[in-house]
Write a protein that holds these residues in place. Structure first.
Motif, PDB file in Angstrom:
ATOM      1  N   ARG A   1       0.407  -1.097  -0.212  1.00 45.37           N
ATOM      2  CA  ARG A   1      -0.474   0.237   0.149  1.00 45.37           C
ATOM      3  C   ARG A   1       0.851   1.353   0.074  1.00 45.37           C
ATOM      4  O   ARG A   1       0.643   2.031  -0.449  1.00 45.37           O
ATOM      5  CB  ARG A   1      -1.249  -0.312   0.931  1.00 45.37           C
ATOM      6  CG  ARG A   1      -1.861   1.323   1.298  1.00 45.37           C
ATOM      7  CD  ARG A   1      -1.789   2.568   2.231  1.00 45.37           C
ATOM      8  NE  ARG A   1      -2.267   4.001   1.782  1.00 45.37           N
ATOM      9  CZ  ARG A   1      -1.748   4.769   2.590  1.00 45.37           C
ATOM     10  NH1 ARG A   1      -0.830   4.724   3.207  1.00 45.37           N
ATOM     11  NH2 ARG A   1      -2.717   5.859   2.215  1.00 45.37           N
ATOM     12  N   GLU A   2       1.888   1.404   0.655  1.00 46.44           N
ATOM     13  CA  GLU A   2       2.793   2.162   1.184  1.00 46.44           C
ATOM     14  C   GLU A   2       3.465   2.702  -0.180  1.00 46.44           C
ATOM     15  O   GLU A   2       4.069   3.731  -0.760  1.00 46.44           O
ATOM     16  CB  GLU A   2       3.850   2.466   1.850  1.00 46.44           C
ATOM     17  CG  GLU A   2       5.127   3.077   1.542  1.00 46.44           C
ATOM     18  CD  GLU A   2       4.510   4.249   1.961  1.00 46.44           C
ATOM     19  OE1 GLU A   2       5.131   5.964   1.817  1.00 46.44           O
ATOM     20  OE2 GLU A   2       3.816   4.436   2.120  1.00 46.44           O
ATOM     21  N   LYS A   3       4.286   1.722  -1.054  1.00 45.34           N
ATOM     22  CA  LYS A   3       4.088   2.004  -2.437  1.00 45.34           C
ATOM     23  C   LYS A   3       3.457   2.701  -3.499  1.00 45.34           C
ATOM     24  O   LYS A   3       3.934   3.070  -4.184  1.00 45.34           O
ATOM     25  CB  LYS A   3       4.724   0.468  -2.797  1.00 45.34           C
ATOM     26  CG  LYS A   3       6.406  -0.044  -2.414  1.00 45.34           C
ATOM     27  CD  LYS A   3       6.275  -1.121  -2.718  1.00 45.34           C
ATOM     28  CE  LYS A   3       7.754  -1.749  -1.802  1.00 45.34           C
ATOM     29  NZ  LYS A   3       8.050  -3.268  -2.377  1.00 45.34           N
TER      30      LYS A   3
ATOM     31  N   LYS B   1      -0.647   0.474  -9.227  1.00 40.20           N
ATOM     32  CA  LYS B   1      -2.014  -0.289  -8.069  1.00 40.20           C
ATOM     33  C   LYS B   1      -1.597  -1.512  -8.911  1.00 40.20           C
ATOM     34  O   LYS B   1      -1.768  -1.935 -10.323  1.00 40.20           O
ATOM     35  CB  LYS B   1      -3.363   0.383  -8.420  1.00 40.20           C
ATOM     36  CG  LYS B   1      -3.834   1.862  -7.555  1.00 40.20           C
ATOM     37  CD  LYS B   1      -5.458   1.961  -8.033  1.00 40.20           C
ATOM     38  CE  LYS B   1      -5.710   2.595  -7.239  1.00 40.20           C
ATOM     39  NZ  LYS B   1      -7.021   3.370  -6.890  1.00 40.20           N
ATOM     40  N   HIS B   2      -1.530  -2.174  -7.905  1.00 36.16           N
ATOM     41  CA  HIS B   2      -1.978  -3.796  -7.956  1.00 36.16           C
ATOM     42  C   HIS B   2      -2.261  -4.708  -7.014  1.00 36.16           C
ATOM     43  O   HIS B   2      -2.795  -4.280  -5.962  1.00 36.16           O
ATOM     44  CB  HIS B   2      -0.089  -4.465  -8.263  1.00 36.16           C
ATOM     45  CG  HIS B   2       0.792  -3.907  -7.314  1.00 36.16           C
ATOM     46  ND1 HIS B   2       1.114  -2.691  -6.660  1.00 36.16           N
ATOM     47  CD2 HIS B   2       1.340  -4.763  -6.175  1.00 36.16           C
ATOM     48  CE1 HIS B   2       2.128  -2.836  -5.464  1.00 36.16           C
ATOM     49  NE2 HIS B   2       1.446  -4.250  -5.630  1.00 36.16           N
TER      50      HIS B   2
ATOM     51  N   GLY C   1       5.221   3.618   6.518  1.00 37.07           N
ATOM     52  CA  GLY C   1       6.198   4.353   5.355  1.00 37.07           C
ATOM     53  C   GLY C   1       5.358   5.943   5.926  1.00 37.07           C
ATOM     54  O   GLY C   1       4.390   6.041   7.060  1.00 37.07           O
ATOM     55  N   VAL C   2       5.941   6.620   5.067  1.00 31.73           N
ATOM     56  CA  VAL C   2       5.212   8.061   5.539  1.00 31.73           C
ATOM     57  C   VAL C   2       4.345   8.948   4.531  1.00 31.73           C
ATOM     58  O   VAL C   2       3.695   9.485   4.937  1.00 31.73           O
ATOM     59  CB  VAL C   2       6.743   8.950   4.769  1.00 31.73           C
ATOM     60  CG1 VAL C   2       8.085   8.741   5.896  1.00 31.73           C
ATOM     61  CG2 VAL C   2       6.751   9.176   3.863  1.00 31.73           C
ATOM     62  N   SER C   3       3.415   8.480   3.425  1.00 39.05           N
ATOM     63  CA  SER C   3       2.442   8.528   3.180  1.00 39.05           C
ATOM     64  C   SER C   3       0.720   8.580   3.908  1.00 39.05           C
ATOM     65  O   SER C   3       0.975   8.284   5.083  1.00 39.05           O
ATOM     66  CB  SER C   3       1.742   7.891   1.480  1.00 39.05           C
ATOM     67  OG  SER C   3       3.013   7.303   0.755  1.00 39.05           O
TER      68      SER C   3
END
Length: 228
Positions: A138-140, A148-149, A220-222
């Protein structure tokens, strides 16, 4: 839809307290759908069977999977997610049905979105459904490091019930939130019954929402608009 006993260990004693009044500033951990402030009864106009069949017939991967004839059976554990390729290329919402396994890891955050594809359906109904997201993936996506995958799914017991769009509407957009949420961005862990159609999940019966102590940690930072 047939009745089901919840598979959630340790929640039975808590459920007795869900008849208390709802504080709009704090979502109860466990609640009946009709007690949720966003509960609604509604109808949804779905794509026609012909539209779905034509979209699948024009996609090589879908044709290959459908040729195997692996339609899920009543009571089978499966994962359900929106097929991104079909919605992007054909503009038709179709659910990919993924196979489960002998483990109950999907009840503890390990989604079935990477299981082998069994079939494609216009909608899917599940009993004892869990909402799972791979937080690293999700962070990627949220950070635009990857497109999206497959990285999230609604997992549970497949049912041949007719679809119902009553209940609490659930959504997930990895660029905006890191967990499946209701329209107030409150994150959900479990629903006793769901209908999955297009990009929405319609949750009914006994619902369990995460709080800050039980929710999977965001990676992550998102940013995420999830609220507790």
């Amino acid at each position: 839809m047939r009745n089901s006993l919840s598979t959630l260990d340790g929640f039975d004693d808590l459920f007795g307290f869900t008849t208390r009044s709802i504080d709009s500033n704090r979502r109860p951990t466990i609640i009946q759908d009709t007690e949720h402030p966003l509960y609604q009864q509604q109808t949804v106009t779905m794509a026609t069977d012909d539209e779905v069949a034509n979209a699948l017939a024009s996609d090589a991967t879908s044709k290959r999977i459908m040729a195997k004839g692996l339609m899920p059976a009543e009571g089978q554990i499966v994962g359900v997610r929106l097929n991104l390729n079909i919605i992007k290329s054909k503009g038709v919402a179709v659910q990919t049905i993924h196979s489960g396994n002998s483990s109950n890891g999907y009840m503890r955050g390990r989604g079935l979105y990477n299981g082998s594809a069994l079939a494609y359906l216009k909608y899917a109904c599940l009993i004892d459904a869990y909402f799972n997201v791979n937080q690293v993936a999700r962070e990627k996506i949220a950070s635009a490091a990857e497109p999206k995958h497959s990285m999230a799914s609604v997992d549970g017991t497949f049912s041949l019930a007719e679809p119902s769009f009553d209940g609490v509407e659930i959504r997930f957009d990895p660029k905006r939130i890191h967990l499946f949420c209701d329209a107030d961005n409150r994150p959900i862990q479990y629903a006793q019954f769901v209908t999955v159609y297009a990009s929405r999940v319609y949750a009914r019966g006994r619902l369990v929402f995460y709080d800050e102590t039980t929710a999977p940690a965001k990676v992550g930072v998102s940013p995420s608009a999830v609220r507790f």
